[in-house]
Design an enzyme around this catalytic site. Sequence first.
Site, PDB file in Angstrom:
ATOM      1  N   ASP A   9     -18.177  41.355  39.176  1.00 50.63           N
ATOM      2  CA  ASP A   9     -18.418  41.399  37.743  1.00 50.63           C
ATOM      3  C   ASP A   9     -18.399  42.892  37.360  1.00 50.63           C
ATOM      4  O   ASP A   9     -18.501  43.754  38.241  1.00 50.63           O
ATOM      5  CB  ASP A   9     -19.782  40.755  37.461  1.00 50.63           C
ATOM      6  CG  ASP A   9     -20.204  40.930  36.021  1.00 50.63           C
ATOM      7  OD1 ASP A   9     -19.397  40.634  35.125  1.00 50.63           O
ATOM      8  OD2 ASP A   9     -21.354  41.374  35.784  1.00 50.63           O
ATOM      9  N   LEU A  10     -18.272  43.184  36.078  1.00 48.61           N
ATOM     10  CA  LEU A  10     -18.203  44.598  35.679  1.00 48.61           C
ATOM     11  C   LEU A  10     -19.548  45.129  35.163  1.00 48.61           C
ATOM     12  O   LEU A  10     -20.204  45.937  35.820  1.00 48.61           O
ATOM     13  CB  LEU A  10     -17.123  44.780  34.599  1.00 48.61           C
ATOM     14  CG  LEU A  10     -16.992  46.195  34.049  1.00 48.61           C
ATOM     15  CD1 LEU A  10     -16.421  47.140  35.091  1.00 48.61           C
ATOM     16  CD2 LEU A  10     -16.115  46.203  32.797  1.00 48.61           C
ATOM     17  N   ASP A  11     -19.941  44.603  33.975  1.00 49.79           N
ATOM     18  CA  ASP A  11     -21.137  45.129  33.298  1.00 49.79           C
ATOM     19  C   ASP A  11     -22.400  44.844  34.105  1.00 49.79           C
ATOM     20  O   ASP A  11     -22.728  43.689  34.375  1.00 49.79           O
ATOM     21  CB  ASP A  11     -21.279  44.471  31.917  1.00 49.79           C
ATOM     22  CG  ASP A  11     -20.109  44.790  30.996  1.00 49.79           C
ATOM     23  OD1 ASP A  11     -19.914  45.974  30.705  1.00 49.79           O
ATOM     24  OD2 ASP A  11     -19.403  43.856  30.581  1.00 49.79           O
ATOM     25  N   THR A  17     -23.243  49.470  32.000  1.00 50.04           N
ATOM     26  CA  THR A  17     -22.994  49.222  30.572  1.00 50.04           C
ATOM     27  C   THR A  17     -23.907  48.147  29.994  1.00 50.04           C
ATOM     28  O   THR A  17     -23.938  47.961  28.775  1.00 50.04           O
ATOM     29  CB  THR A  17     -21.537  48.774  30.354  1.00 50.04           C
ATOM     30  OG1 THR A  17     -21.232  47.822  31.356  1.00 50.04           O
ATOM     31  CG2 THR A  17     -20.574  49.925  30.417  1.00 50.04           C
ATOM     32  N   LYS A  45     -26.304  38.256  29.227  1.00 55.76           N
ATOM     33  CA  LYS A  45     -25.510  38.825  30.325  1.00 55.76           C
ATOM     34  C   LYS A  45     -24.471  37.813  30.811  1.00 55.76           C
ATOM     35  O   LYS A  45     -24.812  36.658  31.072  1.00 55.76           O
ATOM     36  CB  LYS A  45     -26.423  39.271  31.471  1.00 55.76           C
ATOM     37  CG  LYS A  45     -27.242  40.491  31.104  1.00 55.76           C
ATOM     38  CD  LYS A  45     -28.022  41.018  32.289  1.00 55.76           C
ATOM     39  CE  LYS A  45     -28.764  42.292  31.896  1.00 55.76           C
ATOM     40  NZ  LYS A  45     -29.661  42.749  32.973  1.00 55.76           N
ATOM     41  N   GLY A  46     -23.244  38.259  30.927  1.00 56.70           N
ATOM     42  CA  GLY A  46     -22.169  37.388  31.399  1.00 56.70           C
ATOM     43  C   GLY A  46     -21.633  36.444  30.330  1.00 56.70           C
ATOM     44  O   GLY A  46     -20.709  35.684  30.582  1.00 56.70           O
ATOM     45  N   ARG A  49     -18.934  37.654  23.852  1.00 55.25           N
ATOM     46  CA  ARG A  49     -19.434  38.303  22.641  1.00 55.25           C
ATOM     47  C   ARG A  49     -19.721  37.275  21.540  1.00 55.25           C
ATOM     48  O   ARG A  49     -20.776  37.271  20.916  1.00 55.25           O
ATOM     49  CB  ARG A  49     -18.382  39.310  22.156  1.00 55.25           C
ATOM     50  CG  ARG A  49     -18.877  40.271  21.111  1.00 55.25           C
ATOM     51  CD  ARG A  49     -17.727  41.134  20.626  1.00 55.25           C
ATOM     52  NE  ARG A  49     -16.937  41.687  21.720  1.00 55.25           N
ATOM     53  CZ  ARG A  49     -15.706  42.160  21.579  1.00 55.25           C
ATOM     54  NH1 ARG A  49     -15.121  42.184  20.399  1.00 55.25           N
ATOM     55  NH2 ARG A  49     -15.040  42.623  22.627  1.00 55.25           N
ATOM     56  N   SER A 114     -14.660  39.459  34.828  1.00 58.65           N
ATOM     57  CA  SER A 114     -15.603  39.827  33.761  1.00 58.65           C
ATOM     58  C   SER A 114     -15.349  39.050  32.485  1.00 58.65           C
ATOM     59  O   SER A 114     -14.204  38.730  32.168  1.00 58.65           O
ATOM     60  CB  SER A 114     -15.454  41.328  33.478  1.00 58.65           C
ATOM     61  OG  SER A 114     -16.121  41.675  32.291  1.00 58.65           O
ATOM     62  N   ALA A 115     -16.412  38.788  31.739  1.00 58.95           N
ATOM     63  CA  ALA A 115     -16.277  38.115  30.441  1.00 58.95           C
ATOM     64  C   ALA A 115     -15.904  39.105  29.342  1.00 58.95           C
ATOM     65  O   ALA A 115     -15.612  38.717  28.217  1.00 58.95           O
ATOM     66  CB  ALA A 115     -17.594  37.436  30.077  1.00 58.95           C
ATOM     67  N   ASN A 118     -13.505  44.306  26.896  1.00 60.88           N
ATOM     68  CA  ASN A 118     -13.385  45.764  27.029  1.00 60.88           C
ATOM     69  C   ASN A 118     -13.269  46.188  28.494  1.00 60.88           C
ATOM     70  O   ASN A 118     -13.368  47.373  28.799  1.00 60.88           O
ATOM     71  CB  ASN A 118     -14.627  46.430  26.417  1.00 60.88           C
ATOM     72  CG  ASN A 118     -14.755  46.172  24.919  1.00 60.88           C
ATOM     73  OD1 ASN A 118     -13.827  46.454  24.161  1.00 60.88           O
ATOM     74  ND2 ASN A 118     -15.872  45.623  24.484  1.00 60.88           N
ATOM     75  N   LYS A 145     -18.462  31.958  31.522  1.00 59.86           N
ATOM     76  CA  LYS A 145     -19.470  31.717  32.548  1.00 59.86           C
ATOM     77  C   LYS A 145     -20.645  31.012  31.865  1.00 59.86           C
ATOM     78  O   LYS A 145     -20.953  31.372  30.733  1.00 59.86           O
ATOM     79  CB  LYS A 145     -19.968  33.042  33.154  1.00 59.86           C
ATOM     80  CG  LYS A 145     -18.879  33.876  33.828  1.00 59.86           C
ATOM     81  CD  LYS A 145     -19.442  35.264  34.178  1.00 59.86           C
ATOM     82  CE  LYS A 145     -18.327  36.186  34.654  1.00 59.86           C
ATOM     83  NZ  LYS A 145     -18.759  37.573  34.873  1.00 59.86           N
ATOM     84  N   GLU A 169     -22.656  39.645  41.111  1.00 55.82           N
ATOM     85  CA  GLU A 169     -23.010  39.324  39.725  1.00 55.82           C
ATOM     86  C   GLU A 169     -24.421  39.766  39.384  1.00 55.82           C
ATOM     87  O   GLU A 169     -25.322  39.643  40.210  1.00 55.82           O
ATOM     88  CB  GLU A 169     -22.972  37.801  39.546  1.00 55.82           C
ATOM     89  CG  GLU A 169     -21.793  37.260  38.817  1.00 55.82           C
ATOM     90  CD  GLU A 169     -21.685  37.677  37.365  1.00 55.82           C
ATOM     91  OE1 GLU A 169     -22.658  38.204  36.797  1.00 55.82           O
ATOM     92  OE2 GLU A 169     -20.614  37.469  36.781  1.00 55.82           O
ATOM     93  N   ASP A 170     -24.628  40.228  38.143  1.00 55.81           N
ATOM     94  CA  ASP A 170     -25.988  40.551  37.713  1.00 55.81           C
ATOM     95  C   ASP A 170     -26.527  39.529  36.711  1.00 55.81           C
ATOM     96  O   ASP A 170     -27.665  39.639  36.278  1.00 55.81           O
ATOM     97  CB  ASP A 170     -26.036  41.943  37.060  1.00 55.81           C
ATOM     98  CG  ASP A 170     -25.336  41.964  35.717  1.00 55.81           C
ATOM     99  OD1 ASP A 170     -24.268  41.332  35.593  1.00 55.81           O
ATOM    100  OD2 ASP A 170     -25.857  42.594  34.785  1.00 55.81           O
TER     101      ASP A 170
HETATM  102  C1  G6P Z   1     -20.152  40.880  29.925  1.00 55.43           C
HETATM  103  C2  G6P Z   1     -21.571  41.243  29.552  1.00 55.43           C
HETATM  104  C3  G6P Z   1     -22.013  40.472  28.313  1.00 55.43           C
HETATM  105  C4  G6P Z   1     -20.999  40.652  27.210  1.00 55.43           C
HETATM  106  C5  G6P Z   1     -19.640  40.146  27.657  1.00 55.43           C
HETATM  107  C6  G6P Z   1     -18.554  40.331  26.598  1.00 55.43           C
HETATM  108  O1  G6P Z   1     -20.148  39.636  30.529  1.00 55.43           O
HETATM  109  O2  G6P Z   1     -22.458  40.963  30.596  1.00 55.43           O
HETATM  110  O3  G6P Z   1     -23.282  40.929  27.936  1.00 55.43           O
HETATM  111  O4  G6P Z   1     -21.410  39.957  26.043  1.00 55.43           O
HETATM  112  O5  G6P Z   1     -19.252  40.856  28.829  1.00 55.43           O
HETATM  113  O6  G6P Z   1     -18.288  41.702  26.480  1.00 55.43           O
HETATM  114  P1  G6P Z   1     -17.367  42.359  25.369  1.00 55.43           P
HETATM  115  O7  G6P Z   1     -17.165  43.762  25.897  1.00 55.43           O
HETATM  116  O8  G6P Z   1     -16.109  41.580  25.298  1.00 55.43           O
HETATM  117  O9  G6P Z   1     -18.138  42.304  24.107  1.00 55.43           O
HETATM  118 MG    MG Z   2     -22.674  41.522  34.274  1.00 60.79          MG
END
Ligand code: G6P
Ligand code: MG
Length: 218
Positions: A9-11, A17, A45-46, A49, A114-115, A118, A145, A169-170
């Site tokens: 996962d990224l964030d 972030t 988280k995950g 948006r 990642s969801a 960005n 997710k 994953e977090d």
């Molecule tokens: C990740 C984060 C979420 C965020 C989602 C969408 O999964 O954990 O908190 O809402 O990405 O991110 P975005 O950058 O597209 O708003």
């Molecule tokens: Mg995450």
Amino acid sequence: MHRKGFIFDLDGVIVDTAKYHYLAWKHLADELGIPFTKEQNEQFKGVSRKRCLEILLEWGELKVSQSQFNSWLAEKNEDYLQYIETMTASEILPDVPKVLNFLKEHNVPMALGSASKNARPILKKVGLIPYFTSIVDGTQVTKAKPDPEVFMIAAGELKVMPQHCIVFEDALAGIEAANRAGMTSIGIGKKEILTEARYVFKDFTEIELKFIKELAEL
Ligand code: G6P
Ligand code: MG
């Protein structure tokens, strides 16, 4: 021996972030007069948006027009983008490069799952694009997710069977997605929150390369 694939996962896993997502949502929630705590943020988280905004408005019992919804969605993202604009490799979380470099040196295929829409620009800013064979982000998935779709696409692109994939994953939703995909889930965060994860570590500094080597069956 089976060929293993690692999916990150990224964030909140690779880069720090998650705090910026929280700040941007908090800013919007304050503006709308909706209480929003760090505990509530765990549920974001995950989560995509759009779904996050739907949940926030449900909490605030607000029903709004589509155009108002879209404008708040854009506002949150613009706010978030201001935080990540100046991001550098210094915001890669501690000891993440240790694990990525080890896997790369051993030619273990890696994917991003990642969801976030960005994800690519963020990976680019921190210089991690070359590590990943496959990058699956919020622009490619239709089911968020805890649906396993994002990780199943990643496994397909890595050409590794789901049961031979290891996911970092977090997010609660992300751990559930990995488990539903039949993958090995590794939680990064608090044990009390990530109760469904196969293993949990506070962060990558707690992960020894010996453990990664075993998971990768090297
Ligand atoms: C990740 C984060 C979420 C965020 C989602 C969408 O999964 O954990 O908190 O809402 O990405 O991110 P975005 O950058 O597209 O708003
Ligand atoms: Mg995450």
